[in-house]
Design a protein around this motif. Structure first.
Motif, PDB file in Angstrom:
ATOM      1  N   ALA A 281       0.832  -1.209   0.000  1.00  0.00           N
ATOM      2  CA  ALA A 281       0.000   0.000   0.000  1.00  0.00           C
ATOM      3  C   ALA A 281       0.865   1.257   0.000  1.00  0.00           C
ATOM      4  CB  ALA A 281      -0.935  -0.007   1.205  1.00  0.00           C
ATOM      5  N   GLY A 282       1.925   1.225   0.814  1.00  0.00           N
ATOM      6  CA  GLY A 282       2.819   2.372   0.863  1.00  0.00           C
ATOM      7  C   GLY A 282       3.532   2.607  -0.445  1.00  0.00           C
ATOM      8  N   PHE A 283       3.918   1.511  -1.103  1.00  0.00           N
ATOM      9  CA  PHE A 283       4.581   1.617  -2.405  1.00  0.00           C
ATOM     10  C   PHE A 283       3.643   2.236  -3.433  1.00  0.00           C
ATOM     11  CE2 PHE A 283       5.097  -0.232  -6.644  1.00  0.00           C
ATOM     12  CZ  PHE A 283       6.397   0.143  -6.942  1.00  0.00           C
ATOM     13  N   ARG A 284       2.419   1.740  -3.499  1.00  0.00           N
ATOM     14  CA  ARG A 284       1.466   2.251  -4.497  1.00  0.00           C
ATOM     15  C   ARG A 284       1.125   3.706  -4.245  1.00  0.00           C
ATOM     16  NH1 ARG A 284      -3.045  -0.065  -3.726  1.00  0.00           N
ATOM     17  NH2 ARG A 284      -2.569  -1.705  -2.240  1.00  0.00           N
ATOM     18  N   ALA A 285       1.040   4.093  -2.990  1.00  0.00           N
ATOM     19  CA  ALA A 285       0.732   5.492  -2.666  1.00  0.00           C
ATOM     20  C   ALA A 285       1.898   6.408  -3.035  1.00  0.00           C
ATOM     21  CB  ALA A 285       0.408   5.623  -1.181  1.00  0.00           C
ATOM     22  N   ARG A 286       3.097   5.980  -2.717  1.00  0.00           N
ATOM     23  CA  ARG A 286       4.269   6.828  -2.974  1.00  0.00           C
ATOM     24  C   ARG A 286       4.516   7.009  -4.463  1.00  0.00           C
ATOM     25  NH1 ARG A 286       9.811   7.392   0.373  1.00  0.00           N
ATOM     26  NH2 ARG A 286      10.943   8.693  -1.104  1.00  0.00           N
ATOM     27  N   PHE A 287       4.257   5.973  -5.251  1.00  0.00           N
ATOM     28  CA  PHE A 287       4.584   6.036  -6.677  1.00  0.00           C
ATOM     29  C   PHE A 287       3.356   6.157  -7.582  1.00  0.00           C
ATOM     30  CE2 PHE A 287       8.246   3.885  -4.690  1.00  0.00           C
ATOM     31  CZ  PHE A 287       9.210   4.825  -5.022  1.00  0.00           C
ATOM     32  N   SER A 288       2.290   6.665  -7.035  1.00  0.00           N
ATOM     33  CA  SER A 288       1.104   6.941  -7.844  1.00  0.00           C
ATOM     34  C   SER A 288       1.460   7.945  -8.943  1.00  0.00           C
ATOM     35  CB  SER A 288       0.001   7.522  -6.951  1.00  0.00           C
ATOM     36  OG  SER A 288      -1.116   7.890  -7.722  1.00  0.00           O
ATOM     37  N   GLY A 289       1.102   7.631 -10.184  1.00  0.00           N
ATOM     38  CA  GLY A 289       1.411   8.518 -11.297  1.00  0.00           C
ATOM     39  C   GLY A 289       2.826   8.401 -11.816  1.00  0.00           C
ATOM     40  N   SER A 290       3.616   7.486 -11.234  1.00  0.00           N
ATOM     41  CA  SER A 290       5.011   7.296 -11.643  1.00  0.00           C
ATOM     42  C   SER A 290       5.146   5.991 -12.430  1.00  0.00           C
ATOM     43  CB  SER A 290       5.909   7.234 -10.406  1.00  0.00           C
ATOM     44  OG  SER A 290       7.195   6.711 -10.726  1.00  0.00           O
ATOM     45  N   PRO A 291       6.035   5.953 -13.425  1.00  0.00           N
ATOM     46  CA  PRO A 291       6.265   4.690 -14.136  1.00  0.00           C
ATOM     47  C   PRO A 291       6.824   3.598 -13.230  1.00  0.00           C
ATOM     48  CG  PRO A 291       7.895   6.335 -14.790  1.00  0.00           C
ATOM     49  CD  PRO A 291       6.844   7.043 -13.987  1.00  0.00           C
ATOM     50  N   ILE A 292       7.396   3.987 -12.101  1.00  0.00           N
ATOM     51  CA  ILE A 292       7.948   3.010 -11.160  1.00  0.00           C
ATOM     52  C   ILE A 292       6.855   2.088 -10.631  1.00  0.00           C
ATOM     53  CG2 ILE A 292       9.114   2.748  -8.926  1.00  0.00           C
ATOM     54  CD1 ILE A 292      10.531   5.391  -9.464  1.00  0.00           C
ATOM     55  N   LYS A 293       5.655   2.591 -10.560  1.00  0.00           N
ATOM     56  CA  LYS A 293       4.559   1.837  -9.954  1.00  0.00           C
ATOM     57  C   LYS A 293       4.322   0.497 -10.649  1.00  0.00           C
ATOM     58  CE  LYS A 293      -0.315   2.293  -8.661  1.00  0.00           C
ATOM     59  NZ  LYS A 293      -1.528   3.161  -8.729  1.00  0.00           N
ATOM     60  N   ARG A 294       4.606   0.423 -11.936  1.00  0.00           N
ATOM     61  CA  ARG A 294       4.243  -0.786 -12.692  1.00  0.00           C
ATOM     62  C   ARG A 294       5.080  -2.010 -12.318  1.00  0.00           C
ATOM     63  NH1 ARG A 294       6.649  -2.918 -17.216  1.00  0.00           N
ATOM     64  NH2 ARG A 294       8.459  -1.862 -18.089  1.00  0.00           N
ATOM     65  N   ILE A 295       6.251  -1.844 -11.696  1.00  0.00           N
ATOM     66  CA  ILE A 295       7.044  -3.022 -11.366  1.00  0.00           C
ATOM     67  C   ILE A 295       6.624  -3.643 -10.039  1.00  0.00           C
ATOM     68  CG2 ILE A 295       9.003  -2.140 -12.674  1.00  0.00           C
ATOM     69  CD1 ILE A 295      10.475  -1.726 -10.004  1.00  0.00           C
ATOM     70  N   GLY A 296       5.822  -2.941  -9.269  1.00  0.00           N
ATOM     71  CA  GLY A 296       5.324  -3.496  -8.027  1.00  0.00           C
ATOM     72  C   GLY A 296       6.294  -3.386  -6.870  1.00  0.00           C
ATOM     73  N   ARG A 297       5.746  -3.540  -5.664  1.00  0.00           N
ATOM     74  CA  ARG A 297       6.540  -3.386  -4.448  1.00  0.00           C
ATOM     75  C   ARG A 297       7.666  -4.398  -4.363  1.00  0.00           C
ATOM     76  NH1 ARG A 297       7.707  -7.171  -0.106  1.00  0.00           N
ATOM     77  NH2 ARG A 297       8.534  -5.885   1.611  1.00  0.00           N
ATOM     78  N   ASP A 298       7.397  -5.662  -4.660  1.00  0.00           N
ATOM     79  CA  ASP A 298       8.391  -6.709  -4.440  1.00  0.00           C
ATOM     80  C   ASP A 298       9.644  -6.500  -5.281  1.00  0.00           C
ATOM     81  OD1 ASP A 298       6.590  -7.824  -2.691  1.00  0.00           O
ATOM     82  OD2 ASP A 298       5.878  -9.356  -4.087  1.00  0.00           O
ATOM     83  N   ARG A 299       9.469  -6.258  -6.562  1.00  0.00           N
ATOM     84  CA  ARG A 299      10.626  -6.080  -7.433  1.00  0.00           C
ATOM     85  C   ARG A 299      11.391  -4.814  -7.047  1.00  0.00           C
ATOM     86  NH1 ARG A 299       9.250  -6.663 -13.631  1.00  0.00           N
ATOM     87  NH2 ARG A 299       7.865  -8.151 -12.617  1.00  0.00           N
ATOM     88  N   PHE A 300      10.645  -3.773  -6.678  1.00  0.00           N
ATOM     89  CA  PHE A 300      11.293  -2.516  -6.308  1.00  0.00           C
ATOM     90  C   PHE A 300      12.120  -2.680  -5.034  1.00  0.00           C
ATOM     91  CE2 PHE A 300      11.297   1.626  -4.122  1.00  0.00           C
ATOM     92  CZ  PHE A 300      11.917   2.392  -5.101  1.00  0.00           C
ATOM     93  N   VAL A 301      11.537  -3.297  -4.008  1.00  0.00           N
ATOM     94  CA  VAL A 301      12.263  -3.480  -2.752  1.00  0.00           C
ATOM     95  C   VAL A 301      13.458  -4.408  -2.961  1.00  0.00           C
ATOM     96  CG1 VAL A 301      12.100  -4.377  -0.393  1.00  0.00           C
ATOM     97  CG2 VAL A 301      10.277  -2.931  -1.303  1.00  0.00           C
ATOM     98  N   ARG A 302      13.312  -5.413  -3.824  1.00  0.00           N
ATOM     99  CA  ARG A 302      14.467  -6.248  -4.193  1.00  0.00           C
ATOM    100  C   ARG A 302      15.616  -5.378  -4.679  1.00  0.00           C
ATOM    101  NH1 ARG A 302      14.329  -8.852  -9.967  1.00  0.00           N
ATOM    102  NH2 ARG A 302      14.601  -6.589 -10.280  1.00  0.00           N
ATOM    103  N   ASN A 303      15.308  -4.438  -5.588  1.00  0.00           N
ATOM    104  CA  ASN A 303      16.334  -3.535  -6.119  1.00  0.00           C
ATOM    105  C   ASN A 303      16.958  -2.685  -5.018  1.00  0.00           C
ATOM    106  OD1 ASN A 303      15.545  -4.500  -8.643  1.00  0.00           O
ATOM    107  ND2 ASN A 303      14.312  -2.689  -9.130  1.00  0.00           N
ATOM    108  N   VAL A 304      16.110  -2.193  -4.128  1.00  0.00           N
ATOM    109  CA  VAL A 304      16.595  -1.356  -3.021  1.00  0.00           C
ATOM    110  C   VAL A 304      17.549  -2.150  -2.134  1.00  0.00           C
ATOM    111  CG1 VAL A 304      15.891  -0.121  -0.931  1.00  0.00           C
ATOM    112  CG2 VAL A 304      14.571   0.159  -3.054  1.00  0.00           C
TER     113      VAL A 304
END
Length: 350
Positions: A281-304
């Motif tokens: 939920a936090g990921f989707r809220a933070r990246f609303s309107g951003s192309p980053i949103k399409r990769i989803g929380r799991d893949r993004f946090v993996r990268n982080v």
């Protein structure tokens, strides 16, 4: 067809916010099927199976829409302010590709394309279809065929007028518009883009092995990244600009006119510690309107977490430790890898 339609089309494209407008024929990219087949045969597309599934369309725009007689290729600048690679030195922060620091360009460019297409129908008639990066269209080869730029040694389109920082959109039409001359290669002996690549993703000039490309690894690749490549990713958590940023043709890049492409303050140098603890939920809220949103929380946090492992900052070890039992296997694997890396760094200082 009304006289002067092509000239008025170019002027209207500028009015709509585009920085370049050129025209080619759908069949002007006859070399694409062979190159695409070789790319796929080498396996360089990695997990992007959709490239193979739609190869018959992607390789031949005249097959995608046989009635089309002209392709209008548009370029829109998103040139960044300052050095786009400066963030790589701030290892406690994540580095996001320039194009993803603002609003999602797909929406903005597509709206412009639709307005331009409506104008064209009103002025010249015919039928149209608009595309921006989400359909099996060989945009870069079409851009070269239309004279917008040429595919450099890094395989991206480079323009003598816009440098490397521009989005590409296209309008296919049944109208027979005057075509522009194709652009020729102006890379010369330069190989700056090839030499700067952190993961050696270019097996040869004009060839890209996506399986080693950080943009692919952080955006398209599902599951764990090969350990051999993780350390080379540095703090790049979404995309990579290295090969674009070092291109000498960027001295001709024009300032972006669209304010939506301006970087969000929270994406210029976001703290890894804050990003790692985002839930869905936090990921989707933070990246609303951003192309980053399409990769989803799991893949993004993996990268982080890969970036945390590369940070050398022992203060981030606790953050990574807290994700070692994450519900997503790739996130948990990345967290354990990060902890191990940070422990190794700490032991090396003892």
């Amino acid at each position: 067809m009304k006289a002067g339609l092509k000239e008025r089309l170019v002027a209207q494209a500028v009015t709509e916010g585009f920085d370049a407008c050129r025209v080619c024929r759908p069949w002007d990219v006859g070399h694409v099927p062979g190159r695409l087949a070789a790319f796929l045969e080498r396996g360089h597309h990695g997990q992007m199976g959709w490239l193979a599934e739609r190869a018959h369309w992607r390789g031949a725009p005249d097959v995608l829409w046989p009635e089309a007689r002209s392709v209008i290729v548009l370029g829109e600048s998103y040139t960044p302010e300052g050095d786009p690679l400066a963030g790589l030195e701030r290892r406690e922060c994540g580095n996001v590709s320039v194009y993803a620091r603002g609003r999602d360009y797909h929406d903005t460019v597509k709206k412009r394309l639709k307005r331009l297409a409506r104008w064209l129908i009103a002025e010249g008639g015919g039928e149209v279809k608009v595309f921006v990066d989400t359909a099996p269209v060989p945009e870069k080869p079409l851009g070269q065929a239309a004279g917008l730029g040429w595919q450099g040694k890094h395989t991206n389109l480079v323009s003598r007028d816009l440098g490397s920082w521009f989005f590409i959109g296209s309008v296919f039409t049944t109208l027979d518009l005057e075509a522009d001359p194709a652009e020729v290669d102006h890379c010369g002996s330069c190989r700056a883009c090839l030499d700067v690549c952190p993961t050696d993703a270019f097996p040869a000039p004009y060839q890209l092995d996506a399986r080693r490309c950080i943009s692919y690894l952080t955006i398209e690749h599902k599951g764990p990244v090969d350990e051999e490549l993780r350390a080379r990713m540095g703090n790049r958590i979404y995309g990579c600009d290295d090969c674009l940023a070092v291109c000498p043709w960027n001295k001709f890049a024009v300032e972006a006119r669209e304010v939506k492409y301006a970087a969000r303050d929270d994406l210029v140098a976001p703290k890894l510690a804050e990003l790692a603890v985002l839930d869905d939920a936090g990921f989707r809220a933070r990246f609303s309107g951003s192309p980053i949103k399409r990769i989803g929380r799991d893949r993004f946090v993996r990268n982080v977490l890969y970036a945390i492992g590369n940070s050398g900052d022992p203060g981030l070890r606790e953050v990574a430790q807290g994700l070692c039992e994450d519900a997503d296997a790739a996130v948990a694997d990345a967290a354990r890898w990060a902890v191990m890396r940070l422990c190794d760094d700490a032991n090396g200082l003892e």
